[in-house]
Design a protein around this motif. Structure first.
Motif, PDB file in Angstrom:
ATOM      1  N   ASN A  60       2.317   1.875  -3.386  1.00  0.00           N
ATOM      2  CA  ASN A  60       1.330   2.398  -4.320  1.00  0.00           C
ATOM      3  C   ASN A  60       1.017   3.853  -4.066  1.00  0.00           C
ATOM      4  O   ASN A  60       0.856   4.634  -5.005  1.00  0.00           O
ATOM      5  N   LEU A  61       0.916   4.221  -2.783  1.00  0.00           N
ATOM      6  CA  LEU A  61       0.676   5.630  -2.474  1.00  0.00           C
ATOM      7  C   LEU A  61       1.837   6.473  -3.001  1.00  0.00           C
ATOM      8  O   LEU A  61       1.633   7.543  -3.565  1.00  0.00           O
TER       9      LEU A  61
ATOM     10  N   VAL B  89       0.843  -1.196   0.000  1.00  0.00           N
ATOM     11  CA  VAL B  89       0.000   0.000   0.000  1.00  0.00           C
ATOM     12  C   VAL B  89       0.880   1.248   0.000  1.00  0.00           C
ATOM     13  O   VAL B  89       0.650   2.189  -0.769  1.00  0.00           O
TER      14      VAL B  89
ATOM     15  N   LYS C  45       1.548  12.248  -9.663  1.00  0.00           N
ATOM     16  CA  LYS C  45       0.909  13.571  -9.572  1.00  0.00           C
ATOM     17  C   LYS C  45       1.947  14.673  -9.673  1.00  0.00           C
ATOM     18  O   LYS C  45       1.750  15.677 -10.337  1.00  0.00           O
TER      19      LYS C  45
ATOM     20  N   LEU D  41      -6.055   3.378  -7.151  1.00  0.00           N
ATOM     21  CA  LEU D  41      -5.242   2.935  -6.025  1.00  0.00           C
ATOM     22  C   LEU D  41      -5.524   1.464  -5.717  1.00  0.00           C
ATOM     23  O   LEU D  41      -4.619   0.661  -5.517  1.00  0.00           O
TER      24      LEU D  41
ATOM     25  N   GLY E  75      -3.917  -0.697  -8.243  1.00  0.00           N
ATOM     26  CA  GLY E  75      -2.482  -0.713  -7.995  1.00  0.00           C
ATOM     27  C   GLY E  75      -2.117  -1.661  -6.866  1.00  0.00           C
ATOM     28  O   GLY E  75      -1.157  -2.429  -6.970  1.00  0.00           O
ATOM     29  N   VAL E  76      -2.896  -1.614  -5.788  1.00  0.00           N
ATOM     30  CA  VAL E  76      -2.633  -2.503  -4.658  1.00  0.00           C
ATOM     31  C   VAL E  76      -2.829  -3.957  -5.075  1.00  0.00           C
ATOM     32  O   VAL E  76      -1.999  -4.823  -4.807  1.00  0.00           O
TER      33      VAL E  76
END
Lengths: 286, 301
Positions: free
Chosen positions: A270-271, A267, A278, B122, B125-126
């Protein structure tokens, strides 16, 4: 004007829309389920004792410190080797190459590499690095196998960001009398550093989740070693350890604890990539 | 032409900077060729170590033999069960995974509000980043017992479990590739269709989707590649017995056949494992070739 849409058409539209919504809900539910299930089953077992000890048959305890260290060693070594090669290849393709045939050949090779399954990398890595180069089953052999696996990723992300560097930057630097290498080093590369970092993050994600390629190249050992000794000896990464604990030893609690750690890392990665994306969008928008 | 002539011709003596520049260019060319070299090494190693066993066993017996007993006193090396399992498993995963991925991609590309799309990106992606062993672990603890109870079979570690896991694992690539294909369709196509009186849903499915056809095919072929190459997750849920494939039987794939015996193999058995890898590699190369055709075909349009 009043629109007239037959009942049959309306029904068809409604059906298609329902399919779409059901699919989307399924995907979301699946992701949420995977996250929650793994975290709920795994997090309670993530104790300091698990994180900071090594397995002991005497006390009959299991610790994953060696696996964590091995993973970090492999990530560092792989990135150190793959970055210069991948970035260099991308620079060649984007800045130097004049022969279209050569470009096509390299790009075709990179695409082929990204399609090869990891089990085949594992086999060939074993033949080439463990046997032919006689590194034996070691973290080094595992890292080098992962270098080839991650090469296309780094090449692609670097190339994409090289393409966004405005031609005027290069022309400006050339006009000031700088040589090609100097322009690349001082103008082009700093401008596309974000793309290279994104490539690194993606590669870290791939390395963390890789198991099949490491099984026969890096082995299963759980010893705590320093960096250089560690690279020369066999060792399991977190994913390989998960596989061994779940499949061969039936230690599901430990396996879920490792899975929870991997899930959190996934996670975070990915963040980070979303954030980097961005950032680049904003810069290119300017 | 000897070296000194070459140096004179290139003018390196008067201009050492040019020599440095050319050397640097050469270094970058070599770095670029690493990828090409790797592909060659992989191909050569697989062919050299995979071919001998095929001829020792006999190509027909190897490819179409239905019995695999590598450690028996009278060993048999028929890999038809593995080939069929890989094909059935992949086909199953495509049948389940592609429709879900396709409809989700249409929704995301055309109907979803921006916020939903960001959250979903998201999520995908995960889903793509989750290690395959974690899928395997969840499959082992939920899917396998679930199938055993639901279908009342003695062991839940079956082809069905592997198909479900594979279907989930190909979802992210199917969604992502279809999504970018759908987003690349020119807005004018849709506007024309809407102006002729089609509803928005009709436009998406009758105009946008056909226009993005080659991209969606690419997504499917990519999914096939992912599914056929996956090893660890299905090793944990498919039971790993060399049966001819059947939905409620424990099965072994091409990938898992290699992975499960490699660590203790020797002699002809080991060579045969490399031959299996070669067969798998051929499948992947065919898929790559199809992808390439799709890509150049898409460009020509």
């Amino acid at each position: 004007m009043i629109e007239r849409i037959s009942g049959k058409r309306k029904a068809w539209c409604a059906m298609m829309r329902t399919f779409c919504i059901i699919s989307l809900v399924l995907v979301t539910a699946l992701t949420a389920f995977m996250l929650i299930y793994v975290l709920v089953r795994g997090l309670p077992h993530v104790t300091p004792e698990l994180l900071f000890t090594k397995p002991s048959t005497l006390r009959n305890t299991i610790g994953i410190l060696p696996d964590i260290l091995n993973t970090i060693y492999i990530v560092i070594t792989t990135l150190l080797v793959v970055l210069p090669i991948g970035v260099g290849a991308a620079i060649y393709l984007n800045e130097y190459a004049t022969n279209k045939k050569v470009v096509e050949m390299i790009e075709f090779a990179a695409e082929t590499l990204s399609g090869i399954p990891s089990i085949i990398y594992g086999l060939v890595g074993m033949l080439v690095f463990c046997q032919f180069c006689s590194f034996g089953t070691s973290l080094l052999a595992g890292s080098l196998t992962l270098v080839i696996m991650n090469l296309p990723t780094i090449m692609r992300t670097t190339q994409e960001s090289l393409k966004t560097v405005p031609e005027s930057y290069r022309e400006g630097a050339f006009a000031l009398g700088a040589g090609k290498w100097r322009v690349i080093r001082t103008v082009v590369l700093p401008t596309c550093i974000n793309g290279i970092i994104t490539g690194c993050i993606l590669s870290i994600g791939r390395i963390l989740s890789e198991s099949a390629a490491l099984l026969f190249t890096a082995g299963f050992a759980h010893n705590v070693n320093g960096f250089f000794r560690g690279m020369g000896s066999a060792g399991a990464t977190l994913t390989v350890a998960l596989y061994v604990y779940a499949s061969e030893r039936g230690e599901f609690d430990i396996a879920f604890a490792i899975a929870a750690i991997l899930m959190i890392l996934t996670v975070i990665i990915n963040l980070l990539t979303t954030y980097m994306g961005k950032l680049m969008e904003r810069r290119n928008g300017q | 032409m000897n070296l000194s002539q070459y140096i004179a011709e290139k003018g390196y003596k008067d201009n050492p900077r040019r020599l440095v520049e050319d050397l640097i260019q050469l270094v970058f060319l070599i770095l670029g060729l690493v990828a090409v070299g790797s592909v060659l090494v992989i191909t050569v190693y697989l062919v050299v170590s995979g071919l001998p066993a095929i001829f020792k066993i006999g190509p027909v017996e190897f490819l179409f033999g239905t019995r695999w007993a590598s450690t028996a006193s009278e060993p048999a090396f028929g890999i038809l069960p593995f080939i069929l399992t890989s094909i059935y498993g992949t086909a199953g995963a495509i049948i389940i995974g592609v429709p879900i991925g396709f409809f989700a991609a249409v929704f995301l590309a055309k109907m979803a509000p921006k916020k939903v799309r960001e959250v979903m990106e998201l999520c995908i992606g995960v889903l793509a980043g989750i290690p395959s062993v974690v899928y395997g672990l969840v499959g082992m603890t939920i899917l396998v017992p679930g199938i055993r109870i639901l279908f009342n079979v003695p062991d839940g570690a079956t082809l069905l479990a592997a198909i479900v896991v594979l279907a989930v694992m190909i979802l992210p690539s199917v969604i992502n590739v279809s999504l970018s294909a759908l987003q690349a369709v020119p807005r004018e196509f849709e506007e024309a269709s809407l102006a002729l009186g089609a509803t928005s849903t009709e436009t998406y499915f009758r105009v946008t989707v056909p226009a993005a056809k080659s991209g969606i095919f690419t997504a499917i072929v990519l999914g096939i590649g992912r599914a056929i190459g996956e090893a660890m997750a299905i090793m944990m849920v498919a039971g790993n017995v060399a049966n001819m494939p059947s939905i409620f039987k424990s099965v072994r794939f091409l990938t898992t056949a290699v992975a499960s015996e490699m660590s203790y193999s020797s002699g002809l058995q080991r060579e045969a494992l490399f031959s299996i890898a070669l067969v798998l590699f051929l499948f992947i190369m065919i898929i790559n070739a199809i992808l390439n055709v799709l890509k150049t075909g898409g460009k020509r349009k």
